[in-house]
Structure formats: C-alpha cells, structure tokens
Design an enzyme around this catalytic site. Structure first.
Site, short mmCIF file in Angstrom:
data_model
loop_
_atom_site.label_atom_id
_atom_site.label_comp_id
_atom_site.label_asym_id
_atom_site.label_seq_id
_atom_site.Cartn_x
_atom_site.Cartn_y
_atom_site.Cartn_z
N ARG A 67 -17.48 23.07 17.67
CA ARG A 67 -17.20 21.63 17.71
C ARG A 67 -18.50 20.82 17.76
O ARG A 67 -18.55 19.68 17.29
CB ARG A 67 -16.34 21.29 18.93
N ILE A 129 -15.14 16.31 12.80
CA ILE A 129 -15.82 15.21 13.49
C ILE A 129 -17.25 15.06 12.99
O ILE A 129 -17.67 14.01 12.54
CB ILE A 129 -15.81 15.43 15.02
N LYS A 140 -24.52 5.39 4.33
CA LYS A 140 -25.11 4.11 4.73
C LYS A 140 -26.58 4.03 4.29
O LYS A 140 -27.05 2.98 3.86
CB LYS A 140 -25.01 3.93 6.24
N ARG A 218 -5.56 4.28 -20.36
CA ARG A 218 -6.06 3.37 -21.40
C ARG A 218 -5.86 1.91 -20.99
O ARG A 218 -6.71 1.08 -21.24
CB ARG A 218 -5.35 3.65 -22.73
N HIS A 281 12.34 2.26 -19.90
CA HIS A 281 11.87 1.17 -19.05
C HIS A 281 12.38 1.32 -17.62
O HIS A 281 12.90 0.37 -17.02
CB HIS A 281 12.27 -0.19 -19.63
N PHE A 478 28.27 -3.67 -2.67
CA PHE A 478 29.67 -4.11 -2.65
C PHE A 478 29.96 -5.16 -3.71
O PHE A 478 29.06 -5.84 -4.20
CB PHE A 478 30.08 -4.62 -1.27
N ARG A 525 24.70 1.62 0.70
CA ARG A 525 24.36 1.01 -0.58
C ARG A 525 23.05 1.60 -1.10
O ARG A 525 22.29 2.23 -0.37
CB ARG A 525 24.24 -0.51 -0.44
#
Length: 529
Positions: A67, A129, A140, A218, A281, A478, A525
């Site tokens: 670690r 880490i 950076k 494209r 589509h 509905f 639904r």
C-alpha cells in the site's frame, strides 16, 4: 515554457505487464535510467534490463502489503519540481531528489475486479492510491514530465523519442496529460459508482459517468454535428461489444438504431423460439416470432415493408443462409445477431456496404443498471427499464377474458410496446406485429396511424383485409378516454393490454365490454421518450 524536454529518468509501475519488457528495453537502449516497483521491477530485472527499485530512492521499503511504496517526497518531488524554478531546483539538490522525466503507470484492475463479482473487501483492496497520485502529479507538471497511462501509447512514446532525439514535445506531453486526467477521472468514477451501489446509496450527491473512446464517427445525427462513440466498460452484450465482420464504418444513427433493435429482440429468449426485430429511426417497424428465423424475419418484414427499407435487423438466434438471402433482397443497413453460419457470411460478403455484427449472446433485459440522458444544464438519471409482466401479473377487467392464443399475443405485443416511442400502439397477431403507431402526441393518433399502415400493407400484399382484423392491441400507457380504444376496435382488435390507472378506467372498461373486447391491465407502464 520550453518545447522539447529530454527523457533521462523514468519511473515504471504497471499492473498490466503487456508490452512492459519491450518498452523497458527500448528506453534502456536510449540511455534512460529506469526506476520501478514490486512486480514491475521484478519483470524488468528478469529480462536482464537494468532497473533500480523505488525503495532505494525513497530509503523506505515497500510496506503494508504494497500500500505504501511511492507516496514519498523523493518520488513526488521528482515529478512535481519545476525545472526552471531556482527555488525548486535548490530544494531538489538540498534533499537529494532526482528529477523524473517519464512516468509510466497503469492502475490496479479495479474495474475488472468488480466485473468478476468480487466481494466488497477485495474490491476495496483493488483501489489504487499511489498510482493516481503520481499520474496527477506528472500530468500537472506536463511542462517537464511525460506521463503514459495506456499500453497502446508505448509505440507513440517511442516514436516521439525517435523524432526528437530522445526528447518529447510540449504538444505531445499535453495530449498525454489530458489522457492521464481522463483515466484517473474514469477510475474514480468507477469506484464511486460501485461504492454507491454497494452501500445502497440510490441518489448519491454526485454522479460521475465515464467512457472510453471506441471510435470517432464521421458525424452525428446530422453532417454538421461532430460525434464519437464511447464505451462504458460494462461489457453488456450489444452494439458496443459486438464484432463487426464486414461492411463500412457504423454511423451515429446506425449505432443508435442497432442498439434499439438488439435490446428489443433480446426480450425474446432463444429457448422460446426464433425472433426478429426490424428498426427504423429507433422505432420498430416490424417484430415477430416464427417457426424458424427466416419465418420470423418474413413476418416482421410484412408488418411494414416500406419502412423496413434501409432498416436495422436484429435476430435472437444465429443468422443462417436462407435468412441472409432474404435480408439481401432489399437494402439493409445493419444486421446484428448472436452468431452467423459460414454460408450466411458468404452471402453477405457480396454486399460490401451491409454491416454484419456478431454478439456472444443476447442482452439480459431484466438486468439492473442505469440509463441517463443530457438536458440543458444537467443529466437525467434513472434505472434501466427492466420491468416485465407475465400472465399471472395481469388482471382481467372485462366480462370477456382473453383466449390462450390472445393472451400469448397480448404478452408479445406488450414486450414490443416497451420499445416503441410513446405514445405507443402495437397491433399484433399470431406472434407478429401487424401495425405500429409510435411517438405521437395523442394515443388516438397512434392507433389511427398503426391501422392505416396495416391497411396500406394489405393493399400492397394483395390481401382481402388488413391483418389487424382479429388482432390484439397493446398500449404503453393507459387510455385516458375510450376514443383510442374504439379506434383500435374499429381496426379489428379483439383483445387489449394496457396499464390502467386512468381516472376514466371505468368508462374505458365499459366501452370495451360494449364492444365485446377482452382487456387485461398490467399495472405497469412503459413510457419511452
């Protein structure tokens, strides 16, 4: 800011050892001193390449099961120091910190660990880490430091060094830095998304989504829009993970429509018989089940032969030669299926512009997951619509109950309606759609359009009457008034499936009874916007 910066000292720490030895050999041959950690150092050393352990530089051994190994000023000072700042240079000299000109890091395989279904503690242990900390530091300081986080950038790095006599250009370092920040951002997104799910956080305060470039496109929906295709790493079967065997490059609209087609056909398990969906589509223009995959294709095609031209075909079983031959009788953009036999591939090979995509299996339409879309200033995030209904979930609300044959068609139509843009009306008969009305502002208009399409197809096919006569009808939401239901009855529907829940349900049910219709309610639904 100086353009060219020499690479004299590199730190390599990688989990994925692909290409590591070749890279290390190439750097060493160019006179670059190599620092490394743990398994990376061992791999380089075993290949006979000079390498120095990072622990020799920091003065501390690797500890706590690895670690803690690179979290040290000797490492981060070497990455972050501004080489043109006298105070930074003096600090390096005072503390014996050597500059690090190149960082090569790929991170602990967190995403792969999660994908394998590892337990919580194992996933936590695979959160890197030190790697992200070094990557961010090097990125950076890209004015002086080159940072490589992807194996496929090794070749580009060596080419850059050859082009500039062992140096990298500022433009190259900027591109590497941007990619580095994207990688750590995607990594953190994967961790935070996994953890939210693991701890049951339904709506975390912050959501992060990340993707990896699959291919530049494209253009987007229209030629004036720039576009690209990114994958999310979920490995869900479909267009993102399919193998393209032939045909020209997929377009933005091809990808969108192929995804819609494959998700729809995946509603039908191969164990329940062959099925075919034809999409135009992003809406179905024909869906069917059949005795064979050819039978399913022909029944789907007969729903709307006009719209099928230039469409997308999705199959739930492997493509065979007979079906391939039938598909090539009209212009088709894409075919996607879980396999294709050699004879089918040979037939398609004669159609060089036809794209053939092969997937390892169907998508799991019951699988949980997130779906999102952009709106102005934000993102809408929701669960994937994996809602299902089986016969035992349905409530018969009319005097007449559906026959077994009608019930089978009702459940079939319901699955299709889930994939039709709302307001959706789907007429079905004998395991095939015979009329589809999609995306209208009024459910009544959807019912009328679907019926009109069926009438036109009957005329084109020389049938005495539309196939909607004696069909069933599914509505994704509905019926707010009886009018849409009555249009469906006029088209020939004899049984209805719909969610229910309208303030006028009683009126709609009464109208169904008066018309002699059987009707079942799902209590669910399927709006699709």
């Amino acid at each position: 800011m100086q353009d060219l910066q020499p690479i004299r000292r590199a730190l390599i720490s990688v989990s994925d050892k692909t290409g590591l030895i070749d890279l290390a050999q190439a750097l060493s041959a160019r006179g670059v001193e190599i620092l490394s950690t743990g398994g990376s150092a061992a791999t380089i050393r075993e290949a006979g390449i000079p390498v120095r352990d990072v622990s020799d530089v920091t003065g501390f051994p690797e500890m706590m099961d690895g670690r803690v190994k690179t979290l040290h000023p000797a490492v981060h000072g070497g990455l972050l120091a501004l080489r043109d700042n006298p105070e930074h240079v003096a600090a390096m000299e005072q503390h014996g910190i050597g500059p690090i000109d190149l960082l090569v890091v790929n991170l602990y395989p967190f995403e792969e660990t999660v994908a394998k279904g590892a337990d919580y503690d194992t996933c936590i242990e695979n959160i890197d880490i030190g790697g992200p900390a070094m990557i961010r530091a090097a990125a950076k300081n890209h004015a002086f430091v080159s940072v490589v986080v992807d194996v496929f950038d090794y070749v580009a790095l060596l080419h850059e060094l050859d082009q500039h006599e062992g140096q990298t250009s500022l433009a190259f370092r900027k591109r590497l830095a941007q990619n580095a920040y994207a990688r750590t951002g995607a990594y953190d997104a994967a961790v935070s998304t996994w953890m939210a799910d693991a701890i049951g956080e339904v709506n975390p305060r912050r959501r992060v989504f990340a993707g990896q470039l699959q291919q530049p496109l494209r253009y987007g929906e229209n030629p004036h829009q720039r576009a690209a295709f990114y994958i999310d790493g979920s490995n869900r079967p479909g267009v993102a993970t399919a193998e393209q065997l032939q045909g020209k490059e997929l377009s933005y609209n091809n990808i969108n429509d192929t995804d819609a087609a494959f998700e729809l056909v995946s509603e039908f398990l191969p164990s329940d018989g062959p099925a075919c969906a034809i999409i135009k589509h992003a809406n179905p223009c024909g869906v069917a089940r059949g005795e064979s995959i050819l039978d399913a294709y022909r029944k789907a095609f007969d729903c709307d032969r006009t719209s099928a031209f230039g469409g997308i075909v999705a199959l739930n079983t492997p493509l065979d030669a007979e079906t391939a031959q039938a598909i090539t009788e009209i212009f088709t953009e894409v075919v996607i299926a879980p396999g294709a036999d050699p004879a089918a591939r040979e037939i398609f090979a004669a159609k060089k512009n036809l794209r053939l995509l092969i997937t390892p299996k169907l998508a799991d339409t019951a699988e949980a997951g997130l779906a999102w879309k952009q709106v102005s200033g934000g993102l809408l995030v929701q669960d994937r619509d994996n809602g299902r209904r089986v016969q035992d979930d349905l409530k018969v609300v009319t005097k007449k109950a559906p026959t077994d044959a009608q019930m089978a068609d009702l459940l079939f139509a319901w699955k299709v309606a889930k994939h039709v843009k709302s307001n959706a009306i789907v007429y079905a008969r004998d395991g095939a759609t015979v009329g589809i009305g999609a995306g209208q502002m009024s459910r009544l208009d959807s019912a009328l359009i679907a019926a009109k399409k069926a009438e036109r197809m009957a005329e084109a096919m020389g049938l005495p009457e539309p196939l909607t006569k004696g069909c069933v009808v599914a509505s994704d939401a509905f019926f707010p008034f009886p009018d849409g239901l009555m249009e469906a009855a006029a088209a020939g529907a004899s049984a209805v499936i719909q969610p229910g829940g309208s303030m006028r349900d009683d009126e709609v049910i009464a109208a169904a009874d008066e018309a002699g219709l059987a009707m079942v309610l799902t209590g669910m639904r399927h709006f699709r916007h």
